[in-house]
Design a protein around this motif. Sequence first.
Motif, mmCIF file in Angstrom:
data_model
loop_
_atom_site.group_PDB
_atom_site.id
_atom_site.type_symbol
_atom_site.label_atom_id
_atom_site.label_comp_id
_atom_site.label_asym_id
_atom_site.label_seq_id
_atom_site.Cartn_x
_atom_site.Cartn_y
_atom_site.Cartn_z
ATOM 1 N N THR A 52 -30.781 12.116 15.188
ATOM 2 C CA THR A 52 -30.457 12.447 13.806
ATOM 3 C C THR A 52 -28.970 12.197 13.622
ATOM 4 O O THR A 52 -28.156 12.662 14.421
ATOM 5 N N SER A 53 -28.610 11.429 12.611
ATOM 6 C CA SER A 53 -27.206 11.098 12.353
ATOM 7 C C SER A 53 -26.698 11.887 11.155
ATOM 8 O O SER A 53 -27.411 12.060 10.163
ATOM 9 N N ASP A 57 -20.368 12.741 3.181
ATOM 10 C CA ASP A 57 -20.735 11.953 1.999
ATOM 11 C C ASP A 57 -19.542 11.648 1.098
ATOM 12 O O ASP A 57 -19.692 11.018 0.058
ATOM 13 N N VAL A 63 -24.582 13.626 4.672
ATOM 14 C CA VAL A 63 -25.830 12.881 4.589
ATOM 15 C C VAL A 63 -26.451 12.945 5.976
ATOM 16 O O VAL A 63 -25.821 12.575 6.968
ATOM 17 N N VAL A 64 -27.670 13.436 6.044
ATOM 18 C CA VAL A 64 -28.394 13.562 7.305
ATOM 19 C C VAL A 64 -29.541 12.556 7.273
ATOM 20 O O VAL A 64 -30.355 12.574 6.349
ATOM 21 N N THR A 65 -29.575 11.667 8.279
ATOM 22 C CA THR A 65 -30.628 10.654 8.327
ATOM 23 C C THR A 65 -31.274 10.633 9.699
ATOM 24 O O THR A 65 -30.643 10.959 10.708
ATOM 25 N N ASP A 66 -32.534 10.240 9.720
ATOM 26 C CA ASP A 66 -33.237 10.057 10.987
ATOM 27 C C ASP A 66 -32.776 8.767 11.629
ATOM 28 O O ASP A 66 -32.550 7.770 10.945
#
Length: 114
Positions: A52-53, A57, A63-66
């Motif tokens: 998870t990165s 922002d 911003v949390v992304t897979d």
Amino acid sequence: MAEYLVLIYQDERLGIDTLNDPSVTRAHEGFMAGNQQALRGGNPLEYSHTATSIRPDGAGGFVVTDGPFAETKEQLGGYYLIEAADLDEAIARAQQVPMAQGGVEVRPIHTHQR
């Protein structure tokens, strides 16, 4: 003595199950046994699709992304923290890290002198 992080990279697309392959486990156990006086830690990492990165922002939030921070040909698969007299010794130890493919990166640990 200084500390160095040895980052182990692999190409997950090759389909080599480094987390569950007994020969890979034995190879790393052999490395750890032969270098136990210098080892300060180390572990394999789960595969990059589990990452998870988190990035700022620009507006005070995140911003949390897979997925991993960056998509690359080779992914970070594990690490060893070692102690060595100098970079040459750290490189000599890193060359012993089992790697069927991919490679390792040696990075000195920055410590603040107080």
